[in-house]
Design a protein around this motif. Structure first.
Motif, short mmCIF file in Angstrom:
data_model
loop_
_atom_site.label_atom_id
_atom_site.label_comp_id
_atom_site.label_asym_id
_atom_site.label_seq_id
_atom_site.Cartn_x
_atom_site.Cartn_y
_atom_site.Cartn_z
N TRP A 248 11.32 -0.90 -0.58
CA TRP A 248 10.67 -1.48 -1.59
C TRP A 248 11.36 -2.64 -2.11
N PHE B 149 -0.04 3.57 -1.91
CA PHE B 149 -0.38 2.67 -1.68
C PHE B 149 0.37 2.55 -0.66
N ASP B 150 0.17 1.46 0.16
CA ASP B 150 0.33 0.13 1.38
C ASP B 150 1.87 0.15 0.73
N SER C 17 4.18 -1.81 2.25
CA SER C 17 4.22 -3.27 2.03
C SER C 17 4.19 -4.10 0.87
N CYS C 18 3.90 -3.82 -0.36
CA CYS C 18 3.60 -4.11 -1.05
C CYS C 18 4.29 -4.07 -1.97
N ARG D 89 6.16 -3.89 -5.40
CA ARG D 89 6.21 -2.70 -7.12
C ARG D 89 6.30 -3.36 -8.17
#
Length: 102
Positions: free
Chosen positions: A28, A91-92, A94-95, A97
């Motif tokens: 992440w 949630f995607d 690749s975002c 956090r």
């Protein structure tokens, strides 16, 4: 309607309404200055500590390690998805956090 959230298998999965939805062993991108000194940490998620909700948003606290600087520990609350129309929407992955500020 009530949404059931649980940590399963000694912290390996987050269950939403008895369905395994989010797992450990993922990388992440993390904006969490309290976790480590990196501008954006690349966090290897090793274990889910807690799961909860903030409104319709599902959040977790995880134990993990930044692969950039080596810092490890437990994060603050991080978003993983939300409940919409009684369904979990992740949630995607690749975002970036960001920890919830308390």
């Amino acid at each position: 309607m009530t949404t059931r959230l649980r940590v399963l298998d000694d912290g390996a999965w987050i269950s939403v309404d008895d369905h395994r939805e989010v797992r450990v062993s993922e990388l992440w991108r993390l904006d969490a200055p309290d976790f480590c000194g990196c501008d954006l940490a690349d966090l290897v998620v090793e274990n889910f500590q807690e799961v909860g909700v903030d409104g319709s948003r599902v959040e977790v606290r995880v134990y993990g390690q930044c692969i950039e600087c080596g810092a490890s520990g437990i994060t603050g609350w991080l978003p993983v998805g939300r409940v919409r129309a009684d369904e979990f929407v992740e949630f995607d992955r690749s975002c970036v956090r960001r920890e919830r500020r308390e």
